[in-house]
Design a protein around this motif. Structure first.
Motif, PDB file in Angstrom:
ATOM      1  N   ASN A  39       0.958  -0.715   0.096  1.00 10.94           N
ATOM      2  CA  ASN A  39      -0.237   0.191   0.029  1.00 10.94           C
ATOM      3  C   ASN A  39       0.667   1.262  -0.251  1.00 10.94           C
ATOM      4  N   CYS A  55       0.611   5.744   0.203  1.00 13.53           N
ATOM      5  CA  CYS A  55       0.168   6.519  -0.296  1.00 13.53           C
ATOM      6  C   CYS A  55       1.027   7.727  -0.620  1.00 13.53           C
ATOM      7  N   TYR A 113     -10.403   2.072   5.687  1.00 10.25           N
ATOM      8  CA  TYR A 113     -11.545   1.405   4.636  1.00 10.25           C
ATOM      9  C   TYR A 113     -13.019   2.807   4.329  1.00 10.25           C
ATOM     10  N   LYS A 114     -13.102   3.401   3.743  1.00  8.39           N
ATOM     11  CA  LYS A 114     -13.836   4.026   3.317  1.00  8.39           C
ATOM     12  C   LYS A 114     -14.707   3.881   2.332  1.00  8.39           C
ATOM     13  N   ARG A 116     -12.116   1.873 -11.862  1.00  8.77           N
ATOM     14  CA  ARG A 116     -10.433   2.307 -11.597  1.00  8.77           C
ATOM     15  C   ARG A 116     -10.015   1.964 -13.332  1.00  8.77           C
ATOM     16  N   TYR A 120      -6.642  10.873 -11.111  1.00  9.26           N
ATOM     17  CA  TYR A 120      -6.899  11.038 -11.602  1.00  9.26           C
ATOM     18  C   TYR A 120      -7.291  12.033 -13.025  1.00  9.26           C
ATOM     19  N   VAL A 165     -13.105   2.482   0.125  1.00  8.05           N
ATOM     20  CA  VAL A 165     -11.515   2.281  -1.068  1.00  8.05           C
ATOM     21  C   VAL A 165     -10.669   2.894   0.156  1.00  8.05           C
ATOM     22  N   THR A 206      -7.809   4.100   2.267  1.00  4.26           N
ATOM     23  CA  THR A 206      -7.038   5.366   2.565  1.00  4.26           C
ATOM     24  C   THR A 206      -5.701   5.546   3.618  1.00  4.26           C
ATOM     25  N   THR A 208      -5.262  10.283   2.447  1.00  5.36           N
ATOM     26  CA  THR A 208      -4.941   9.854   1.123  1.00  5.36           C
ATOM     27  C   THR A 208      -5.154   8.528   0.778  1.00  5.36           C
ATOM     28  N   THR A 209      -6.416   8.626  -0.538  1.00  2.38           N
ATOM     29  CA  THR A 209      -6.057   7.162  -1.154  1.00  2.38           C
ATOM     30  C   THR A 209      -5.164   6.030  -1.030  1.00  2.38           C
ATOM     31  N   GLU A 211      -1.978   3.578  -2.880  1.00  2.00           N
ATOM     32  CA  GLU A 211      -2.107   3.289  -4.031  1.00  2.00           C
ATOM     33  C   GLU A 211      -1.968   2.243  -4.040  1.00  2.00           C
TER      34      GLU A 211
END
Length: 677
Positions: A155, A157, A171-172, A198, A294, A320, A322, A328-329, A331
């Protein structure tokens, strides 16, 4: 003489929210009003009063990500500089200076609230002893093959610019969309419909997966599709990962940017193509290179629509990931990182709870523990930060060998070249926190007296939100490094929320400053507010007005004590030989109360114990017994007045003992003023 021991050692707020909580300014350190500390202090004072040798080691962690971000923000705002402008050594000097300035603020708060730690034993996760333990643990696990470096999915950030462990991703539920895209079949006019949330990740697609039992696509397994906009050939593979009844039944595989796709890719030997850099900007994406993820999404969707590949778009809410620090989401991406191999460590840690050596209170939280431990992935422990324990690994620029050493290496252990450089990354803060039960007691010196006497410790008090962050890691670290559990009991409490039930946070501005509350209502009133109504594992709401009620309770006790003192003509605390009916009644109630409070505290029913003490003091003692003794005190009969004084004082003394762990300030003040046996 051997003393009984109890260790209220592992204190979540003191360690986990150390530097992280006091980042920047006093106002920012007040997201929590001291619920954990109060619980721990009650248990520790209670055991001390029972005659146990009770050790409570306070400390702070270095909060790697949070602290570095805070100092970088200060640099940027005040001087217009980045850490790269300063260089590593100069930047770390700034962080240490910041720590010196702000690091003790939370400690001063705790002392103001009456927290009775062994302050002369205070530890910091980057002090000399803890640092030595960290390096020893890293080297031991590396030598056993339990720590390794590999290019795996992690993961990332983009804001903090560092890798995160699975436990650091929150996760949100967020609004999004499903984009349905045509993927043409090679040498055919037919196509597969792929639904994705995505579309920007399609630049890294290297395969398409279908369920082997899906009759719609069995004839296509082994054939090839063409990636729209790019033209890359994608093998179609069969894998049980694909759900038959979800979406279109076809799933695009992006091994470098999805953890499930990564595993499928390994099983089917799919190519790995990284398409984002550390800032989540496109690389290896042709015309889209340099675009933010994005921005790339908008451009790709527009091109898909223009070229006839976009079938439709549907709104879709989905979870998603974070960053737990900045929001921040994250990646998912493949990256060369250091990992702890978890399966060999998780199995004995699971068994320690399953066989009863470690018990969760309430027991239901063992399910949370099992769920995480039984499904745990290898732990990514490297962080692309400068503040923290730098990884003790050196790379040889001549032969490529990696030297892992307990002392700073001067040459390559393989070819003896001096041309080596150290890994710039640091370890996850939780790596050092996981060693807290024994690193603070002298380990790796296994002959240390404190280690022999105090390990294993007795109870771990913490919130349910860090069971996997900290509790699980302490358990497997203790079993691995000490060959014994770190504690037999994990007491889980809930979170203190605001009066609307929301989690306290800086962003909402609903945090409570414990010092303000203490100044306004008294530290005892704040503590008692946090305890009454508290039940193990359940969240509670914090009502400021309830502090006023608890202040009134303290006043009630104070006035009752003044009444007793004003009417005392005796200088000894002893019961009379002859008891009247009301004396027998109150003493019977007191004995029952003492028994029940001890039973409640032994079962960690701290809120229930507090409520019983409150009711006895307010109703039984103040409203009833004191009133019943007034006629005797004013009767002119010296013997009857003296016996009333003796029972009043005796009961008051025991009340102070029972209440002391909960309200230490007022009870100590009154205790010093009354006569004792």
């Amino acid at each position: 003489m051997n003393m009984k021991k109890l260790t209220a050692l592992l204190l979540a707020v003191l360690l986990v929210f150390g530097l992280a909580a006091c980042a920047g300014s006093p106002a920012e350190s007040n997201a929590k009003p001291g619920d954990t500390m109060t619980l721990q202090d009650i248990l520790t004072r209670y055991k001390r009063m029972q005659g146990y040798a009770a050790l409570w080691v306070p400390g702070t962690d270095h909060a790697g990500i949070a602290t570095q971000i805070k100092v970088e923000e200060m640099l940027r705002k005040e001087e217009g500089l980045t850490r790269y402008d300063l260089g590593r050594d100069a930047f770390l000097e700034r962080v240490w200076a910041w720590k010196k300035q702000y690091g003790n603020r939370i400690v001063e708060q705790q002392k103001s609230l009456g927290v009775s730690c062994d302050w002369d034993r205070s530890r910091f996760t980057m002090d000399e002893g803890c640092s030595k333990a960290v390096r020893e643990t890293f080297c031991e696990l590396y030598e056993k093959g339990l720590i390794y470096k590999g290019n795996r999915i992690i993961n990332w950030c983009p804001h903090c610019r560092t890798a995160l462990s699975d436990a650091e991703v929150e996760y949100k539920d967020m609004p999004g969309a499903f984009w349905y895209i045509r993927y043409p079949l090679k040498d055919s006019d037919d196509y597969l419909t792929i639904a994705t949330t995505r579309p920007e990740t399609m630049l890294g697609d290297t395969g398409i997966a279908v369920n082997p039992a899906d009759e719609r696509y069995q004839h296509l397994v082994g054939k090839t599709a063409i990636l729209p906009l790019v033209g890359r050939e994608l093998p179609i593979v069969a894998d049980d990962y694909v759900e038959l009844d979800f979406g279109t039944g076809c799933v695009k595989m992006t091994p470098c940017h999805d953890p499930n796709d990564y595993e499928v890719g390994l099983r089917h030997n799919l190519e790995q193509i990284l398409i984002f850099d550390e800032d989540a900007r496109v690389i290896n994406g042709g015309k889209y290179n340099g675009l933010d993820r994005y921005e790339a999404r908008k451009a790709i969707v527009a091109d898909l629509e223009e070229q006839g590949y976009l079938i439709k778009t549907e709104p879709y809410n989905h979870n998603v990931g974070t960053c737990y620090r900045c929001g921040t989401t994250v990646e998912p991406m493949t990256s060369p990182q250091w990992f702890v191999k978890m399966k060999p460590l998780a199995e004995p840690a699971i068994e320690a709870v399953r066989d009863g050596r470690i018990k969760f209170v309430p027991e239901r939280f063992s399910k949370t523990y099992y769920n995480w431990m039984e499904n745990v992935h290898d732990w990514c422990i490297s962080r692309q930060l400068w503040w923290g324990h730098q990884i003790p690994a050196w790379y040889c620029d001549d032969c490529g060998h990696v030297t892992v050493s307990r002392t700073d290496a001067c040459e390559c252990e393989a070819c003896h070249s001096k041309n080596i450089h150290r890994d710039p990354d640091v370890l996850d803060t939780w790596f050092s926190s996981a060693l807290w039960p024994f690193s603070t007691l002298g380990w790796p010196d296994k002959s240390a007296g404190d280690l022999k006497f105090w390990y294993p410790t007795s109870v771990m008090v913490t919130g349910y939100d860090i069971i996997f962050f900290w509790v699980a890691r302490m358990i497997f670290s203790g079993l691995e490094q000490m060959q014994d559990i770190p504690f037999p009991t994990v007491f889980i409490h809930g979170l203190v929320r605001d009066d609307k039930g929301r989690k306290m946070s800086k962003s909402l501005g609903n945090g409570i400053d414990p010092l303000e509350m203490a100044d306004t209502y008294g530290a005892d009133a704040l503590r008692f507010n946090l305890i009454t109504g508290n039940s193990p594992g359940n969240d509670m709401r914090f009502y400021v007005e309830k502090c006023g009620a608890m202040r009134n309770f303290a006043n009630k006790l104070w006035n009752a004590s003044r009444f007793v003192m004003m009417n005392l003509t005796i200088d000894k605390n002893e019961l009379p030989e002859t008891l009247e009916l009301e004396d027998k009644w109150v003493l019977s109630k007191l004995n029952t109360l003492s028994k029940e409070v001890c039973e409640n505290l032994d079962k960690y029913e701290i809120g229930i114990a507090a409520a019983k003490i409150y009711d006895f003091i307010w109703d039984t003692y103040c409203d009833w017994y004191i009133e019943l003794t007034k006629p005797r005190l004013n009767s002119g009969d010296e013997a009857r007045a003296r016996s009333a004084q003796q029972v009043l004082l005796y009961v008051l003394t025991d009340i102070l003992k029972l209440l002391h762990p909960f309200m230490p300030f007022i009870t100590e003040e009154i205790w010093q003023a009354i006569p004792h046996a």
